[in-house]
Every structure is written in C-alpha cells, then in structure tokens.
Design a protein around this motif. Sequence first.
Motif, mmCIF file in Angstrom:
data_model
loop_
_atom_site.group_PDB
_atom_site.id
_atom_site.type_symbol
_atom_site.label_atom_id
_atom_site.label_comp_id
_atom_site.label_asym_id
_atom_site.label_seq_id
_atom_site.Cartn_x
_atom_site.Cartn_y
_atom_site.Cartn_z
ATOM 1 N N UNK A 128 0.835 -1.202 0.000
ATOM 2 C CA UNK A 128 0.000 0.000 0.000
ATOM 3 C C UNK A 128 0.866 1.246 0.000
ATOM 4 N N UNK A 129 0.237 2.364 0.368
ATOM 5 C CA UNK A 129 0.994 3.617 0.497
ATOM 6 C C UNK A 129 2.041 3.535 1.601
ATOM 7 N N UNK A 130 2.000 2.501 2.426
ATOM 8 C CA UNK A 130 3.019 2.347 3.464
ATOM 9 C C UNK A 130 4.390 2.030 2.877
ATOM 10 N N UNK A 131 4.419 1.564 1.636
ATOM 11 C CA UNK A 131 5.713 1.360 0.976
ATOM 12 C C UNK A 131 6.508 2.660 0.923
ATOM 13 N N UNK A 132 5.791 3.788 0.993
ATOM 14 C CA UNK A 132 6.435 5.095 0.885
ATOM 15 C C UNK A 132 7.191 5.502 2.145
ATOM 16 N N UNK A 133 7.003 4.761 3.233
ATOM 17 C CA UNK A 133 7.814 4.997 4.432
ATOM 18 C C UNK A 133 8.584 3.725 4.796
ATOM 19 N N UNK A 134 8.617 2.783 3.858
ATOM 20 C CA UNK A 134 9.335 1.518 4.088
ATOM 21 C C UNK A 134 10.428 1.361 3.031
ATOM 22 N N UNK A 135 10.089 0.764 1.881
ATOM 23 C CA UNK A 135 11.111 0.543 0.854
ATOM 24 C C UNK A 135 11.703 1.866 0.369
ATOM 25 N N UNK A 136 10.871 2.903 0.295
ATOM 26 C CA UNK A 136 11.372 4.201 -0.175
ATOM 27 C C UNK A 136 12.358 4.794 0.824
ATOM 28 N N UNK A 137 12.155 4.484 2.085
ATOM 29 C CA UNK A 137 13.063 5.004 3.112
ATOM 30 C C UNK A 137 14.350 4.180 3.180
ATOM 31 N N UNK A 138 14.222 2.868 3.019
ATOM 32 C CA UNK A 138 15.389 1.992 3.119
ATOM 33 C C UNK A 138 16.296 2.134 1.902
ATOM 34 N N UNK A 139 15.686 2.389 0.743
ATOM 35 C CA UNK A 139 16.454 2.486 -0.496
ATOM 36 C C UNK A 139 16.369 3.915 -1.053
ATOM 37 N N UNK A 140 17.331 4.757 -0.763
ATOM 38 C CA UNK A 140 17.296 6.163 -1.195
ATOM 39 C C UNK A 140 17.140 6.328 -2.705
ATOM 40 N N UNK A 141 17.629 5.359 -3.482
ATOM 41 C CA UNK A 141 17.534 5.478 -4.936
ATOM 42 C C UNK A 141 16.077 5.451 -5.408
ATOM 43 N N UNK A 142 15.215 4.798 -4.632
ATOM 44 C CA UNK A 142 13.790 4.767 -4.987
ATOM 45 C C UNK A 142 13.183 6.154 -4.804
ATOM 46 N N UNK A 143 13.524 6.795 -3.702
ATOM 47 C CA UNK A 143 13.039 8.156 -3.460
ATOM 48 C C UNK A 143 13.561 9.102 -4.528
ATOM 49 N N UNK A 144 14.813 8.922 -4.921
ATOM 50 C CA UNK A 144 15.407 9.790 -5.941
ATOM 51 C C UNK A 144 14.659 9.658 -7.267
ATOM 52 N N UNK A 145 14.114 8.476 -7.521
ATOM 53 C CA UNK A 145 13.393 8.246 -8.762
ATOM 54 C C UNK A 145 12.014 8.859 -8.801
ATOM 55 N N UNK A 146 11.584 9.473 -7.709
ATOM 56 C CA UNK A 146 10.248 10.066 -7.666
ATOM 57 C C UNK A 146 10.235 11.523 -8.116
ATOM 58 N N UNK A 147 11.398 12.046 -8.413
ATOM 59 C CA UNK A 147 11.509 13.401 -8.991
ATOM 60 C C UNK A 147 10.867 14.478 -8.119
ATOM 61 N N UNK A 148 11.012 14.369 -6.828
ATOM 62 C CA UNK A 148 10.514 15.398 -5.920
ATOM 63 C C UNK A 148 11.519 16.552 -5.862
ATOM 64 N N UNK A 149 11.053 17.757 -5.567
ATOM 65 C CA UNK A 149 11.975 18.880 -5.425
ATOM 66 C C UNK A 149 13.007 18.597 -4.334
#
Length: 296
Positions: A128-149
Amino acid sequence: MKLDCPISQFRVAADKSVKLKKTATKIDPLYTSDQDYESKLANYREEIAHWQSVLFAGQQQSLLLIFQGMDSAGKGGAIRHVMSGINPQGCQVHSFGRPSEEELAHDYLWRCLVRLPRRGMIGIFDRSYYEEVLVVRVKPEVLAGQSLPTSLVQQKNFWKDRYNDIRHHESYLHRNGTKIVKFFLHLSADEQRKRLLARIDDPGKNWKFRLGDLDCRSHWAGFQKAYQECLEQTSTAESPWYIVPADDKRNARLVVSQVILQTMQKMDLKFPTASSGLVQDLATARKLLQDEAAAH
C-alpha cells in the motif's frame, strides 16, 4: 463463534513503543490438527461472509484491509485463504508493486486513493501507500526516482511529515465511514530463507521468485527498523496495526481471520430497515404473486 485467542495481544496500541526483535514471529499453534485448522478457518470464513453481506446491503460503511510484510511473509496466501468465502461482488483486491510512470507523476498517495473501497465494499491492499515509508526510506535510490523537489526531500521532518500525512489520511477516511485495519506479517529471517529456497527449488513456485527478493533481504536490518518506526507512528485507535506472527502460515491466517471478524462485529452493521413505501410495495407484490399462483 468463540475466538481462539485474545487478539489484543497482537494490536499495536497508539503511541506504543515497538521492539520487533522482542516480538514473536511464532506462537503456539491455534489448531490441534489439519482437520481442526480447516474447520476453524471455514467457520471464520462463514462468519466473515455473513457480515460482508450485511455491509454490502447497508451501503453506509466500507472496510479497508492493508497487508504489509517482508517478501514471502504470506500476504497473498492470507488474503486468498481467509477471504475466499465472501461474495466477490463485494470485495476488491489490489496488489501494489513498482509504481508506473503515471503513478510517479502524482503524489505518493494517489495510486492507492483511486483504489479505495466504496461504501458497502471490502477493499484489500497487498502492499500500500506504506511502501512510501518503508522501501522508499530503506532504499534512497527509490526516493530519488520520484523526482521530488530537492528542497522538500532535504527537509528535516520529511519522514515525520509523511507519517502525519498517513495518519490524517486515515483519520479522514474513518470520519467518512471507512474502517481501516492493518496487518504486519512478522516473519523471521530464518523462515524467509526457507521460503525463498522453496521458491527456487519448486518449479511450481519459481514464478514467485525475483532476484530483488535477495536485495531486500540484504537490507533486513534497515527494513526492520523502518517497519518498527512505521508501526509506532501510524497505529491509532481508529486505524490500528496488528503484528501477526507469520512463521506459521496457518496460525497467521487464523489470527487475521479473528481480527477481521471482530472488527466487523464492532462496526454496528445492520441490514437496512424497509421504508413504509417499500413495505407497501412488498405487500402489493405478495398479493400479485399469490393471485397468479391461485389462477393456475
């Protein structure tokens, strides 16, 4: 029906400190034999199916079940075995994997928001949206791929704000008639290794295996820490987390069944009361049908 064990022991109380290393991944069996397990699970299915029919008829509330856990924790199996007895017309299951380009172009809650259950329905999220505070937090490259400012990502309270977003989102849904129950299937590293090997060795299970499973396993400590903080920050009285010991798949399914059943029993679900106009229509229809039978 009588519950097999007090489910309160699995519930994460609001603002409670969570120590996953000290939380059991396996408990004593809630069944005495294969037959006893099947009988208990069948009884739970029957009870859940009854309440689902009342939920569907009422069209006032909805139920959202969220399943999270490490790879091979048994999320899909729990969903399949526990929910197989309900009317498919009243239930929708959504599995959230890697976001698509369209999903990445929206805010991180968007792809789950459009899959929320309407009134009268049970919605089930496999991840669910909880992946956004789990895998996205553990793997910085995933967050980088979201193109946030960059200015937003570098804010000190970035993850704290995401927890706030989720709590407020779930509170909003609760105030609009959606009951949310969240399951973390708590699996040990040893049991995960056995299950991954089974996927490799059994041709019938090969399709379940992804090399990325091992990559996530290499981040085991990071995931455990992320889950721990997530459970602490987002379990509320309205939308609780349940930590389900998952080393024994059958036990996990019985615990999940009990939580779902007790939740639905507490939702004050009722079949709608017939209006005076409907009562008159029913009486008219009865007379017409009886007259038709008498004529033959």
